[in-house]
Design a protein around this motif. Structure first.
Motif, mmCIF file in Angstrom:
data_model
loop_
_atom_site.group_PDB
_atom_site.id
_atom_site.type_symbol
_atom_site.label_atom_id
_atom_site.label_comp_id
_atom_site.label_asym_id
_atom_site.label_seq_id
_atom_site.Cartn_x
_atom_site.Cartn_y
_atom_site.Cartn_z
ATOM 1 N N MET A 218 0.796 -1.407 -0.247
ATOM 2 C CA MET A 218 -0.024 0.168 -0.082
ATOM 3 C C MET A 218 0.936 1.250 -0.021
ATOM 4 N N LYS A 219 0.460 2.306 -0.728
ATOM 5 C CA LYS A 219 1.017 3.671 -0.706
ATOM 6 C C LYS A 219 -0.001 4.546 -0.250
ATOM 7 N N LEU A 220 -0.134 4.759 1.045
ATOM 8 C CA LEU A 220 -0.984 5.914 1.444
ATOM 9 C C LEU A 220 -0.336 6.718 2.447
ATOM 10 N N PRO A 221 -0.874 7.788 2.829
ATOM 11 C CA PRO A 221 -0.215 8.912 3.548
ATOM 12 C C PRO A 221 -0.431 8.322 5.106
ATOM 13 N N VAL A 222 -1.203 7.349 5.378
ATOM 14 C CA VAL A 222 -1.512 6.684 6.614
ATOM 15 C C VAL A 222 -1.537 5.497 6.250
ATOM 16 N N LEU A 223 -0.632 4.598 6.954
ATOM 17 C CA LEU A 223 -0.388 3.144 6.745
ATOM 18 C C LEU A 223 -0.741 2.258 7.979
ATOM 19 N N PRO A 224 -1.229 1.135 7.770
ATOM 20 C CA PRO A 224 -1.474 0.311 8.920
ATOM 21 C C PRO A 224 -0.223 -0.183 9.590
ATOM 22 N N PRO A 225 -0.438 -0.766 10.660
ATOM 23 C CA PRO A 225 -1.475 -0.485 11.680
ATOM 24 C C PRO A 225 -1.672 0.979 12.409
ATOM 25 N N VAL A 226 -2.772 1.057 12.694
ATOM 26 C CA VAL A 226 -3.300 2.501 13.414
ATOM 27 C C VAL A 226 -4.111 2.220 14.620
ATOM 28 N N ALA A 227 -3.646 2.695 15.706
ATOM 29 C CA ALA A 227 -4.778 2.493 16.954
ATOM 30 C C ALA A 227 -5.845 3.494 16.788
ATOM 31 N N PRO A 228 -6.919 3.292 16.814
ATOM 32 C CA PRO A 228 -8.134 4.028 16.750
ATOM 33 C C PRO A 228 -8.109 5.167 17.895
ATOM 34 N N MET A 229 -8.733 6.307 17.734
ATOM 35 C CA MET A 229 -8.624 7.351 18.606
ATOM 36 C C MET A 229 -9.822 6.879 19.671
ATOM 37 N N LEU A 230 -9.973 7.087 20.957
ATOM 38 C CA LEU A 230 -10.727 6.553 21.688
ATOM 39 C C LEU A 230 -11.501 7.633 22.539
ATOM 40 N N ALA A 231 -12.376 7.295 23.342
ATOM 41 C CA ALA A 231 -13.268 8.224 24.264
ATOM 42 C C ALA A 231 -13.473 7.703 25.624
ATOM 43 N N LYS A 232 -13.275 8.685 26.647
ATOM 44 C CA LYS A 232 -13.532 8.703 27.916
ATOM 45 C C LYS A 232 -14.909 8.624 28.076
ATOM 46 N N SER A 233 -15.347 8.113 29.249
ATOM 47 C CA SER A 233 -16.919 8.235 29.671
ATOM 48 C C SER A 233 -17.125 9.518 30.525
ATOM 49 N N VAL A 234 -18.398 10.090 30.170
ATOM 50 C CA VAL A 234 -18.581 11.326 31.065
ATOM 51 C C VAL A 234 -20.190 10.846 31.209
ATOM 52 N N SER A 235 -20.843 11.642 32.264
ATOM 53 C CA SER A 235 -22.139 11.440 32.829
ATOM 54 C C SER A 235 -22.888 12.281 31.874
ATOM 55 N N THR A 236 -22.623 13.199 31.374
ATOM 56 C CA THR A 236 -23.852 14.136 30.668
ATOM 57 C C THR A 236 -23.256 14.486 29.282
ATOM 58 N N ILE A 237 -24.064 14.696 28.387
ATOM 59 C CA ILE A 237 -23.563 15.253 27.063
ATOM 60 C C ILE A 237 -23.016 16.478 27.120
ATOM 61 N N PRO A 238 -21.655 16.757 26.627
ATOM 62 C CA PRO A 238 -21.179 18.036 26.876
ATOM 63 C C PRO A 238 -21.735 19.003 25.541
#
Length: 358
Positions: free
Chosen positions: A1-21
């Protein structure tokens, strides 16, 4: 593959919060396998959250990517299986199988879909350092001609709409809302997004325990049950996040309730037992070295637990200990106490995302 972003990539994650900001972009929280899809013309790779490839388990998505996606792109999203009753995570788990023939049979009978919610690269452009608002706009344009397998997740910057989605979409098997700051760059393996999940409580019967991997006189997890309308004790999930001192104390306390398998509701001969009922001398089908055998207990102790949502008759994720309920009669711990979300169609969330059309 010739891509500007190559595998492997760890996905961006989310932290739990109690209310929708406030002040963010909001999306439904999909319940499937997190995946980053890399396409470079005829080459397609599906990465996972742990950076291991999922490519061989979803041949229908590999084929669809070559016709539905831009020729060269990298997308972050979720692999799901849609049914008439919402998302089916159990069917998704069945796809991770060593036999290629079974994988291809399931791909034909229960095809998966890819719900895209972020763009990491397009052609020769790396989008990871661009703000999410810009990535979202480019993603919408990139998927404008996608077909039946690759779909764009809905998104809104309107907080009341996000709050409505939080309640409505659970009825289709989704488990909350994700909030992304509009200026957020893509940060692999960092918890920089926010997730808001449903939290409920239930009173459950303690029906057994598994010992801790480090000591035979220490509780690893407690097996939970709920009574059905016909009076059968059905397995509903486990709890296991206890301090080590509590694990030892629980082991001592529960010895007086230890019984035999023959006298236990999950003996295998019990009416209502199914393939997901815990068994004697059981091992994990996902990890051949993991012992899942348990010590049966007389169903006399009740615990209140926290959970987010159900998958069929079981907690979708590991439940959390809340408190002991010595005041509750175990026979009163039934499915009737659980809140039932109002049914909602997946096709009303993402047009075309219906059973058989993934």
């Amino acid at each position: 593959m010739k891509l500007p972003v190559l595998p492997p990539v760890a996905p961006m994650l989310a932290k739990s919060v109690s209310t929708i900001p406030a002040g963010a972009s909001y999306e439904p929280k999909w319940d499937g396998f997190r995946s980053i899809c890399f396409r470079d013309r005829d080459q397609v790779e599906l990465g996972s959250r742990n950076e291991r490839p999922l490519t061989r388990y979803f041949p229908e998505l590999v084929a669809a990517a070559t016709t539905e996606l831009p020729a060269r792109c990298v997308l972050d999203g979720e692999i799901v299986i849609a049914t008439d009753h919402g998302l089916d995570f159990e069917a998704l788990q069945q796809r991770v199988h060593p036999a290629d023939s079974r994988v291809r049979m399931l791909a034909e009978h229960t095809p998966a879909a890819f719900i895209a919610f972020d763009l990491l690269a397009l052609d020769d452009r790396d989008y990871t350092q661009r703000p999410f608002a810009e990535r979202r706009a480019a993603l919408v344009q990139a998927l404008s001609g996608s077909g039946q397998s690759f779909h764009l997740t809905p998104a809104t910057t309107d907080l009341p709409t996000a709050q409505r989605w939080f309640h409505e979409f659970e009825g289709a098997g989704l488990d909350g809302v994700v909030a992304k700051p509009l200026t957020l760059t893509y940060q692999p393996d960092k918890r920089v997004m926010f997730k808001i999940k449903h939290q409920r409580t239930a009173d459950c019967v303690v029906a057994g325990y598994r010992v801790h991997r480090s000591a035979d006189d220490t509780i690893g997890s407690l097996l939970l049950g709920l009574y059905t309308a016909s009076g059968d004790l059905a397995p509903v999930g486990v709890i296991g996040a206890f301090p080590m001192a509590t694990r030892r104390q629980l082991f001592a306390e529960l010895q007086s309730l230890v019984t035999t398998f023959e006298n236990h509701p999950w003996s295998g001969a019990a009416h209502g037992a199914d393939e997901r009922t815990p068994r004697k001398n059981e091992t994990s089908r996902w990890n051949a070295g993991k012992d899942l055998s348990f010590v049966p207990l007389r169903p006399e102790r009740v615990v209140e637990v926290r959970y987010d949502h159900m998958e069929g008759r079981r907690f979708r994720h590991t439940a959390q200990f809340n408190r002991w309920r010595p005041d509750r009669d175990p026979l009163s711990c039934t499915y009737a106490q659980l809140e039932q979300p109002r049914a909602f169609s997946l096709g009303d969330i993402v047009p075309g995302l219906d059973a058989g059309n993934a």
